[in-house]
Scaffold this active site. Structure first.
Site, mmCIF file in Angstrom:
data_model
loop_
_atom_site.group_PDB
_atom_site.id
_atom_site.type_symbol
_atom_site.label_atom_id
_atom_site.label_comp_id
_atom_site.label_asym_id
_atom_site.label_seq_id
_atom_site.Cartn_x
_atom_site.Cartn_y
_atom_site.Cartn_z
ATOM 1 N N ASN A 95 60.269 74.713 71.312
ATOM 2 C CA ASN A 95 59.278 75.501 70.565
ATOM 3 C C ASN A 95 58.794 74.806 69.298
ATOM 4 O OD1 ASN A 95 61.877 75.954 69.654
ATOM 5 N ND2 ASN A 95 61.422 77.987 68.877
ATOM 6 N N GLU A 115 72.338 77.478 66.851
ATOM 7 C CA GLU A 115 71.234 78.301 66.332
ATOM 8 C C GLU A 115 70.538 78.854 67.563
ATOM 9 O OE1 GLU A 115 68.230 79.889 65.608
ATOM 10 O OE2 GLU A 115 67.230 78.010 65.084
ATOM 11 N N CYS A 162 62.404 81.620 67.153
ATOM 12 C CA CYS A 162 63.683 82.335 67.170
ATOM 13 C C CYS A 162 63.663 83.517 66.198
ATOM 14 C CB CYS A 162 64.830 81.392 66.877
ATOM 15 S SG CYS A 162 64.577 80.400 65.415
ATOM 16 N N GLU A 189 72.347 75.937 59.107
ATOM 17 C CA GLU A 189 71.620 74.706 58.852
ATOM 18 C C GLU A 189 70.862 74.868 57.536
ATOM 19 O OE1 GLU A 189 69.657 74.470 63.022
ATOM 20 O OE2 GLU A 189 70.221 72.420 62.505
HETATM 21 P P1 NDP Z 1 67.576 76.126 76.552
HETATM 22 O O1 NDP Z 1 68.493 76.807 75.653
HETATM 23 O O2 NDP Z 1 68.005 75.927 77.944
HETATM 24 O O3 NDP Z 1 67.168 74.675 75.981
HETATM 25 C C1 NDP Z 1 67.443 74.187 74.691
HETATM 26 C C2 NDP Z 1 67.929 72.745 74.772
HETATM 27 O O4 NDP Z 1 69.181 72.681 75.460
HETATM 28 C C3 NDP Z 1 67.004 71.819 75.555
HETATM 29 O O5 NDP Z 1 67.036 70.526 74.991
HETATM 30 C C4 NDP Z 1 67.638 71.812 76.925
HETATM 31 O O6 NDP Z 1 67.241 70.702 77.675
HETATM 32 C C5 NDP Z 1 69.099 71.754 76.546
HETATM 33 N N1 NDP Z 1 70.044 72.191 77.571
HETATM 34 C C6 NDP Z 1 69.856 73.066 78.578
HETATM 35 N N2 NDP Z 1 71.004 73.233 79.284
HETATM 36 C C7 NDP Z 1 71.932 72.454 78.706
HETATM 37 C C8 NDP Z 1 73.309 72.199 78.961
HETATM 38 N N3 NDP Z 1 73.964 72.781 79.954
HETATM 39 N N4 NDP Z 1 73.962 71.334 78.162
HETATM 40 C C9 NDP Z 1 73.321 70.727 77.136
HETATM 41 N N5 NDP Z 1 72.020 70.917 76.847
HETATM 42 C C10 NDP Z 1 71.332 71.780 77.613
HETATM 43 O O7 NDP Z 1 66.203 76.841 76.490
HETATM 44 P P2 NDP Z 1 65.244 77.244 77.683
HETATM 45 O O8 NDP Z 1 64.171 76.284 77.754
HETATM 46 O O9 NDP Z 1 65.925 77.473 78.962
HETATM 47 O O10 NDP Z 1 64.756 78.638 77.125
HETATM 48 C C11 NDP Z 1 65.405 79.830 77.519
HETATM 49 C C12 NDP Z 1 65.295 80.853 76.455
HETATM 50 O O11 NDP Z 1 66.056 80.445 75.319
HETATM 51 C C13 NDP Z 1 63.907 81.037 75.892
HETATM 52 O O12 NDP Z 1 63.096 81.812 76.690
HETATM 53 C C14 NDP Z 1 64.251 81.677 74.594
HETATM 54 O O13 NDP Z 1 64.556 83.023 74.793
HETATM 55 C C15 NDP Z 1 65.473 80.941 74.156
HETATM 56 N N6 NDP Z 1 65.175 79.829 73.241
HETATM 57 C C16 NDP Z 1 65.464 80.001 71.929
HETATM 58 C C17 NDP Z 1 65.152 79.013 71.036
HETATM 59 C C18 NDP Z 1 65.442 79.150 69.588
HETATM 60 O O14 NDP Z 1 64.774 78.527 68.774
HETATM 61 N N7 NDP Z 1 66.436 79.900 69.195
HETATM 62 C C19 NDP Z 1 64.481 77.792 71.445
HETATM 63 C C20 NDP Z 1 64.284 77.676 72.877
HETATM 64 C C21 NDP Z 1 64.619 78.693 73.716
HETATM 65 P P3 NDP Z 1 66.043 70.866 78.730
HETATM 66 O O15 NDP Z 1 64.919 71.537 78.040
HETATM 67 O O16 NDP Z 1 65.746 69.465 79.074
HETATM 68 O O17 NDP Z 1 66.590 71.687 79.858
#
Ligand code: NDP
Length: 491
Positions: free
Chosen positions: A156, A254, A288, A466
């Protein structure tokens, strides 16, 4: 994008070298148009191993470990200058990959540079402490880096979140392996390039691109990683937290939120309406801290909702690079599908779509992942859309009667990241701010953020803080040192 460019996957960065992985790459897709931007190489397990090993070696070198604080500060300032000089390039990469409007991408690139400057200053001010001794000795607390930090970032706001992790981790004396989201890999790669050009020693910042379930997981599991800093969804955070618990390494998480935004009947409704709009629809709601649950005191409910519906219907949804666009697409087609699923659940549970609730009809937006700003009324605090994080441009509006009713509803959530309260009564503002179970509260404003104020969540919104000076300590471990002053012990 020419087919030749698309056929050459972007390289990732290990030990100062740019590496591709022939035959294993993924598409970067522009969510504003549906076109493929380029291919990006996937780091496999051996690459992750090489990145962590190079980071561990670089972190142990005297050149980095013993670098004097003012020299480290100079280096971080040079990275800040590099970010500022290439701010347009960084902003454009983020816009191409997550579809945020140009003005927001530009502001986030500027914020990334400012974050490096802040932590450069922290290098020069944070020191060891002499503690009160209980005998004839000098006792002190010194702070040391963990060694290799794994930083995992979401899609995001990669520009700000990568700076928010990398700058304090480097200020604290660590080496970093950064794994950006597969949706937004390029800002991290360019940050790696900028850092090398600024003179950061090879291996101190490595960037591995790939999928979360493979590259990200291998990184967290790697025995050379001594600390993990993650921002993303709560379920991924839980998975990472479990691996960290097994490995007995510290983790900063976070995570998501379902932040209550509260308006009492004595509030300035125009100002509140303006901030409620920004609080939920900025970045298409993919924040978030999005104020996604709006609680309005019953006496002003109809009036405020009418103001909001009017404003939401006038938000200019458009291509992110077109002047005047206020809201771009969702960051991916998968994310739009998720949003649509939630809005359908609201309809099924008796919600009334007050505005939006569908894709825009403009012909130039048909190939992108667009969704209109949406406001839903008529749901209870138990409805799926009100309980779960949607991460999209969807605001649920709920009435409340009095303060105790409000506090009970606002805190009835597994999340606890942020909250906002609007009232002209300063005593009520104080009471509500203290009663909210959230890591952050805004009073008569919303989504104001400063790098100098610690940030993080209560409950399932995360662990650790953070930002701020304590944001450097997040990446350090303290060491107690006792030094006897007894002359007899010398002979
Ligand atoms: P994720 O939590 O899956 O992704 C965040 C990061 O974690 C990305 O770099 C992702 O890589 C990585 N990741 C995913 N799975 C693993 C794992 N098993 N081990 C280590 N790293 C991992 O977010 P999503 O894209 O699936 O989003 C899902 C929901 O999460 C959103 O709809 C939202 O509700 C929430 N979200 C919240 C955020 C915040 O700022 N608090 C930010 C993003 C999402 P990759 O993208 O390559 O899979």
């Amino acid at each position: 994008m020419s087919s030749q460019l698309a056929a050459t996957p972007k390289a990732f960065l290990i030990n100062g070298e740019w590496i591709t992985n022939p035959g294993d790459s993924f598409d970067s897709v522009n969510p504003a148009t549906g076109e493929v931007n380029y291919l990006v190489s996937c780091a496999n397990r051996e690459h992750v191993n090489a990145a962590v090993t190079s980071a561990a070696t670089a972190a142990a070198r005297s050149e980095w470990r013993d670098m004097l604080p003012h020299v480290r500060a100079l280096l971080l300032n040079k990275i800040a200058a590099g970010i500022a000089a290439r701010a347009d390039e960084l902003a454009r990469l983020q816009m191409l990959e997550n579809g945020k409007v140009w003005s927001e991408c530009k502001a986030q690139a500027a914020s990334a540079a400012a974050t490096f400057r802040y932590f450069a200053a922290a290098c020069e001010t944070l020191g060891a402490e002499v503690t009160p001794s209980r005998g004839n000795y000098l006792s002190m607390t010194a702070y040391e880096p963990y060694g290799v930090v794994a930083a995992i970032t979401p899609w995001n706001s990669p520009l700000t979140m990568e700076a928010q992790k990398v700058a304090p981790a480097l200020a604290a004396g660590n080496a970093v392996v950064l794994k950006p989201s597969e949706v937004t890999p390029s800002a991290a790669l360019l940050l790696g390039e900028i850092a090398l050009e600024a003179g950061l020693p090879s291996g101190i910042l490595n960037v591995v691109t790939g999928l979360g379930a493979t590259t990200g997981k291998w990184l967290v599991e790697h025995p050379g990683v001594r600390m993990v800093s993650f921002t993303g969804g709560t379920s991924t955070g839980r998975t990472i937290g479990m691996i960290a618990a097994e490995r007995l390494i510290p983790v900063a998480l976070e995570l998501g939120g379902k932040s209550p935004h509260i308006v009492f009947d004595d509030a300035n409704l125009e100002a509140a309406a303006e901030n409620i709009m920004g609080g939920i629809f900025e970045g298409s709601g993919q924040s978030c801290v999005a104020g996604s649950r709006l609680f309005v005191q019953r006496g002003v409910y109809d009036k405020l909702v009418a103001l909001l519906v009017d404003r939401a219907s006038r938000i200019r949804v458009g291509l992110p690079d077109v002047e005047g666009s206020e809201m771009g697409p969702l960051a991916s087609f998968a994310q739009r599908k998720r949003v649509e699923h939630y809005v359908e659940s609201a309809r099924a549970e008796g919600g009334q779509i007050l505005v939006g609730g569908k894709r825009p009809v403009a012909p130039e937006l048909q190939n992108g992942a667009y969704y209109l700003p949406t406001i839903i009324g008529g749901l209870s605090n138990k409805a799926t859309c009100v309980r779960e994080e949607i991460f999209g441009p969807v605001l649920c509006v709920l009435p409340f009667d009095d303060e105790s009713d409000l506090i009970a509803q606002a805190n009835d959530s597994v999340y606890g990241l942020a909250g906002g309260v609007w009232t002209a009564n300063y005593q009520k503002a104080w009471r509500v701010a203290r009663a909210l179970q959230t890591g952050l509260v805004w009073i008569n404003t919303y989504k104001q953020l400063s790098i100098s104020t610690p940030f993080g969540g209560f409950k399932e919104s995360g662990i650790g803080r953070e930002k701020g000076l304590s944001g450097v300590r997040l990446y350090q471990q303290s060491k107690g040192i006792y030094w006897s002053m007894d002359a007899n012990n010398l002979a």
